[in-house]
Design a protein around this motif. Structure first.
Motif, PDB file in Angstrom:
ATOM      1  N   PRO A 191       0.623 -59.186  61.636  1.00  0.00           N
ATOM      2  CA  PRO A 191       2.053 -58.906  61.564  1.00  0.00           C
ATOM      3  C   PRO A 191       2.536 -58.751  60.120  1.00  0.00           C
ATOM      4  O   PRO A 191       2.042 -59.433  59.223  1.00  0.00           O
ATOM      5  CB  PRO A 191       2.715 -60.128  62.223  1.00  0.00           C
ATOM      6  CG  PRO A 191       1.659 -61.143  62.373  1.00  0.00           C
ATOM      7  CD  PRO A 191       0.332 -60.480  62.264  1.00  0.00           C
ATOM      8  N   PHE A 192       3.479 -57.850  59.926  1.00  0.00           N
ATOM      9  CA  PHE A 192       4.118 -57.599  58.623  1.00  0.00           C
ATOM     10  C   PHE A 192       3.131 -57.140  57.558  1.00  0.00           C
ATOM     11  O   PHE A 192       3.379 -57.281  56.361  1.00  0.00           O
ATOM     12  CB  PHE A 192       4.845 -58.843  58.107  1.00  0.00           C
ATOM     13  CG  PHE A 192       5.923 -59.341  59.025  1.00  0.00           C
ATOM     14  CD1 PHE A 192       6.619 -58.479  59.839  1.00  0.00           C
ATOM     15  CD2 PHE A 192       6.245 -60.686  59.066  1.00  0.00           C
ATOM     16  CE1 PHE A 192       7.625 -58.936  60.682  1.00  0.00           C
ATOM     17  CE2 PHE A 192       7.253 -61.157  59.900  1.00  0.00           C
ATOM     18  CZ  PHE A 192       7.937 -60.274  60.704  1.00  0.00           C
ATOM     19  N   THR A 193       1.983 -56.658  58.014  1.00  0.00           N
ATOM     20  CA  THR A 193       0.931 -56.297  57.063  1.00  0.00           C
ATOM     21  C   THR A 193       0.475 -54.872  57.344  1.00  0.00           C
ATOM     22  O   THR A 193       0.387 -54.466  58.493  1.00  0.00           O
ATOM     23  CB  THR A 193      -0.259 -57.273  57.224  1.00  0.00           C
ATOM     24  OG1 THR A 193       0.244 -58.595  57.106  1.00  0.00           O
ATOM     25  CG2 THR A 193      -1.306 -57.039  56.184  1.00  0.00           C
ATOM     26  N   TRP A 194       0.212 -54.174  56.279  1.00  0.00           N
ATOM     27  CA  TRP A 194      -0.264 -52.803  56.482  1.00  0.00           C
ATOM     28  C   TRP A 194      -1.666 -52.802  57.054  1.00  0.00           C
ATOM     29  O   TRP A 194      -2.366 -53.818  57.042  1.00  0.00           O
ATOM     30  CB  TRP A 194      -0.190 -51.998  55.183  1.00  0.00           C
ATOM     31  CG  TRP A 194      -1.259 -52.279  54.153  1.00  0.00           C
ATOM     32  CD1 TRP A 194      -2.319 -53.156  54.245  1.00  0.00           C
ATOM     33  CD2 TRP A 194      -1.388 -51.665  52.870  1.00  0.00           C
ATOM     34  NE1 TRP A 194      -3.075 -53.122  53.103  1.00  0.00           N
ATOM     35  CE2 TRP A 194      -2.540 -52.226  52.251  1.00  0.00           C
ATOM     36  CE3 TRP A 194      -0.669 -50.688  52.194  1.00  0.00           C
ATOM     37  CZ2 TRP A 194      -2.953 -51.842  50.980  1.00  0.00           C
ATOM     38  CZ3 TRP A 194      -1.092 -50.309  50.933  1.00  0.00           C
ATOM     39  CH2 TRP A 194      -2.216 -50.882  50.338  1.00  0.00           C
ATOM     40  N   GLN A 195      -2.073 -51.649  57.534  1.00  0.00           N
ATOM     41  CA  GLN A 195      -3.419 -51.472  58.042  1.00  0.00           C
ATOM     42  C   GLN A 195      -3.961 -50.209  57.388  1.00  0.00           C
ATOM     43  O   GLN A 195      -3.334 -49.151  57.480  1.00  0.00           O
ATOM     44  CB  GLN A 195      -3.379 -51.340  59.567  1.00  0.00           C
ATOM     45  CG  GLN A 195      -4.714 -51.090  60.207  1.00  0.00           C
ATOM     46  CD  GLN A 195      -5.675 -52.282  60.074  1.00  0.00           C
ATOM     47  OE1 GLN A 195      -5.265 -53.431  60.143  1.00  0.00           O
ATOM     48  NE2 GLN A 195      -6.943 -51.984  59.852  1.00  0.00           N
ATOM     49  N   LEU A 196      -5.083 -50.330  56.724  1.00  0.00           N
ATOM     50  CA  LEU A 196      -5.706 -49.128  56.166  1.00  0.00           C
ATOM     51  C   LEU A 196      -6.532 -48.484  57.271  1.00  0.00           C
ATOM     52  O   LEU A 196      -7.061 -49.171  58.146  1.00  0.00           O
ATOM     53  CB  LEU A 196      -6.592 -49.485  54.967  1.00  0.00           C
ATOM     54  CG  LEU A 196      -5.882 -50.180  53.799  1.00  0.00           C
ATOM     55  CD1 LEU A 196      -6.843 -50.371  52.626  1.00  0.00           C
ATOM     56  CD2 LEU A 196      -4.656 -49.391  53.344  1.00  0.00           C
ATOM     57  N   TRP A 197      -6.623 -47.178  57.259  1.00  0.00           N
ATOM     58  CA  TRP A 197      -7.347 -46.467  58.314  1.00  0.00           C
ATOM     59  C   TRP A 197      -8.129 -45.313  57.688  1.00  0.00           C
ATOM     60  O   TRP A 197      -7.803 -44.860  56.585  1.00  0.00           O
ATOM     61  CB  TRP A 197      -6.379 -45.933  59.380  1.00  0.00           C
ATOM     62  CG  TRP A 197      -5.256 -45.104  58.811  1.00  0.00           C
ATOM     63  CD1 TRP A 197      -4.000 -45.539  58.506  1.00  0.00           C
ATOM     64  CD2 TRP A 197      -5.288 -43.711  58.445  1.00  0.00           C
ATOM     65  NE1 TRP A 197      -3.253 -44.513  57.969  1.00  0.00           N
ATOM     66  CE2 TRP A 197      -4.013 -43.378  57.930  1.00  0.00           C
ATOM     67  CE3 TRP A 197      -6.271 -42.713  58.513  1.00  0.00           C
ATOM     68  CZ2 TRP A 197      -3.689 -42.094  57.476  1.00  0.00           C
ATOM     69  CZ3 TRP A 197      -5.952 -41.419  58.057  1.00  0.00           C
ATOM     70  CH2 TRP A 197      -4.676 -41.138  57.553  1.00  0.00           C
ATOM     71  N   SER A 198      -9.141 -44.874  58.411  1.00  0.00           N
ATOM     72  CA  SER A 198      -9.806 -43.639  57.993  1.00  0.00           C
ATOM     73  C   SER A 198     -10.363 -42.919  59.216  1.00  0.00           C
ATOM     74  O   SER A 198     -10.562 -43.536  60.268  1.00  0.00           O
ATOM     75  CB  SER A 198     -10.891 -43.905  56.950  1.00  0.00           C
ATOM     76  OG  SER A 198     -11.890 -44.701  57.497  1.00  0.00           O
TER      77      SER A 198
END
Ligand SMILES: Nc1nc2c(c(=O)[nH]1)N[C@H]1C(S)=C(S)[C@@H](COP(=O)(O)O)O[C@H]1N2
Ligand SMILES: [Mo]
Length: 403
Positions: free
Chosen positions: A347-354
């Motif tokens: 929660p309240f945290t970004w998520q890096l994706w690729s």
């Protein structure tokens, strides 16, 4: 209160007192020396894209931004409205006042010793992140932030709730004001500190698995750097960066939001700068759902074939929202590919994706949109507002693929 006189013994007593306080602070930080000065301009320029030197406003290149889920402090954006104050830890005092039973003043050592400290992970983002894109409708004033006015860090310090409880919160209190130790010169020439304000409910929020609001003394395992608020700042997870006040000096408990310019007038969504319209608008608190393609960089010239694209996704900063889905399109929104995450996002945290995609000479752009666990989705367009806040529409990176 002891009055100061200039006898040798008074001076030495004072020096002694200062030294012992400094030692307490040094012990508290676990090492004797650490950076007490802001980075040099040359160093900032090596690490960040500088939008303005005074006040210092700078953001990382996107390839540096997404190197790791925790943003290294040197690549963490810096957003200031005024001067960066240099605060001596021995002189530091935090005052908690207003609608409390016992107003208190805390030294740095007391902040450390009297409260349990907690480490949280939380993403900070400026309400003006991606502001430059507003120019597609009509250019707005202010720092022309690109997609890098965001960063994710670990923060450590006592819970704001514990400090408020020690002062004893009046039953009719509803808001908590924060005042920084900086000096901001306004357009009319007046000078005032930067201030923020959050609803008391948010200050006391205690949801399982959701990071608490804290008074951070540490960022990424080290004492806060000067630019990021040394010695103490608030970190309010889920709220726009403006509510995480650096160089925190004063906390005021009240029945209304802070009268500080950055709560009363700025950080509101309006299409005019009319004073009455501004006064009646609600302050922005939660940050909006967002996301951006970071690699390849916009305007890149690429070869056809397999390419890995990557970026970040941010949930809306309310309740216990976390990133649920990220979708990518390489054909201007006709088809979208959803990215799956192996573990639930925080929660309240970004998520890096690729994602690996196949580029063809026909590929003109890469688009991304994020969805969070509360059902919020990045909109196709962002409503224009005069300050260029909350720019969070589908992010589109134009690229060129060789024929
Ligand atoms: N005292 C003070 N606190 C402040 C500000 C400021 O100018 N002065 N800027 C705010 C804004 S608008 C943002 S987005 C964040 C940025 O935090 P950072 O510089 O550590 O990235 O700090 C907030 N806290
Ligand atoms: Mo901000």
């Amino acid at each position: 209160m002891q009055t100061s006189h200039s006898s040798a013994s008074a001076i030495s007593r004072r020096t002694l007192l200062r030294t012992s306080l400094a030692l307490t602070a040094a012990g508290y930080f676990g090492r004797v020396s650490f950076a007490k000065e802001a980075r040099t301009a040359a160093k900032v320029k090596k690490e960040l894209i500088v939008h303005s030197q005074t006040p210092l406003n700078a953001e990382p290149e996107l390839f540096n931004l997404i190197k790791s889920p925790i943003t290294p402090t040197e690549y963490f954006y810096v957003r200031n409205h005024g001067t960066i104050p240099t605060i001596q830890e021995a002189d530091f005092q935090l005052s908690i006042e207003g609608m409390v039973q016992n107003p208190i003043k805390l030294s740095l050592a007391e902040i450390h010793d009297k409260f349990k400290s907690e480490q949280i992970e939380a993403t900070l983002t400026c309400a003006g992140n991606r502001r430059f894109e507003m120019e597609a409708v009509k250019k707005v004033g202010g720092v022309q932030w690109r997609e890098g006015a965001i960063g994710n860090a670990t923060w450590k310090g006592p819970r704001l709730a514990d400090i408020l409880k020690m002062a004893g919160i009046d039953t009719s209190a509803k808001h908590v004001w924060f005042e920084g130790g900086d000096a901001v010169t306004e357009k009319d020439g007046s000078v005032a500190p930067f201030g923020g304000s959050i609803p008391l409910e948010k200050a006391l929020e205690d949801l399982p698995g959701v990071p608490h609001s804290i008074l951070a003394t540490h960022m990424n395992g080290a004492p806060l750097t000067v630019e990021h608020g040394f010695p103490v700042r608030t970190v309010v997870p889920g709220f726009i960066g403006a509510r995480s006040v650096k160089w925190l000096k004063k906390i005021v408990v009240s029945d209304r939001p802070s009268p500080n310019h950055y709560v009363a007038d700025a950080y509101k969504l309006t299409t005019t700068s009319d004073k009455d319209v501004l006064k009646n608008a609600t302050p922005i608190y939660s940050f909006p759902i967002n996301g951006a393609v970071c690699l390849p960089a916009a305007k890149s010239m690429l070869k056809p074939g397999k390419t890995t694209i990557s970026g970040y996704a941010l949930p809306q900063g309310e309740k216990n929202g976390s990133v649920a889905k990220v979708e990518v399109s390489i054909d201007e929104g006709k088809n979208w590919t959803a990215i799956k995450f192996n573990s639930p996002c925080k929660p309240f945290t970004w998520q890096l994706w690729s994602l690996d995609v196949d580029l063809t000479p026909q590929t003109k752009s890469i688009w991304v949109r994020s969805t969070d666990s509360l059902g919020n989705v990045q909109p196709e367009t962002t409503p224009w507002n005069i300050k260029g806040y909350m720019q969070n529409c589908w992010h589109r990176a134009a690229i060129q693929v060789q024929g």
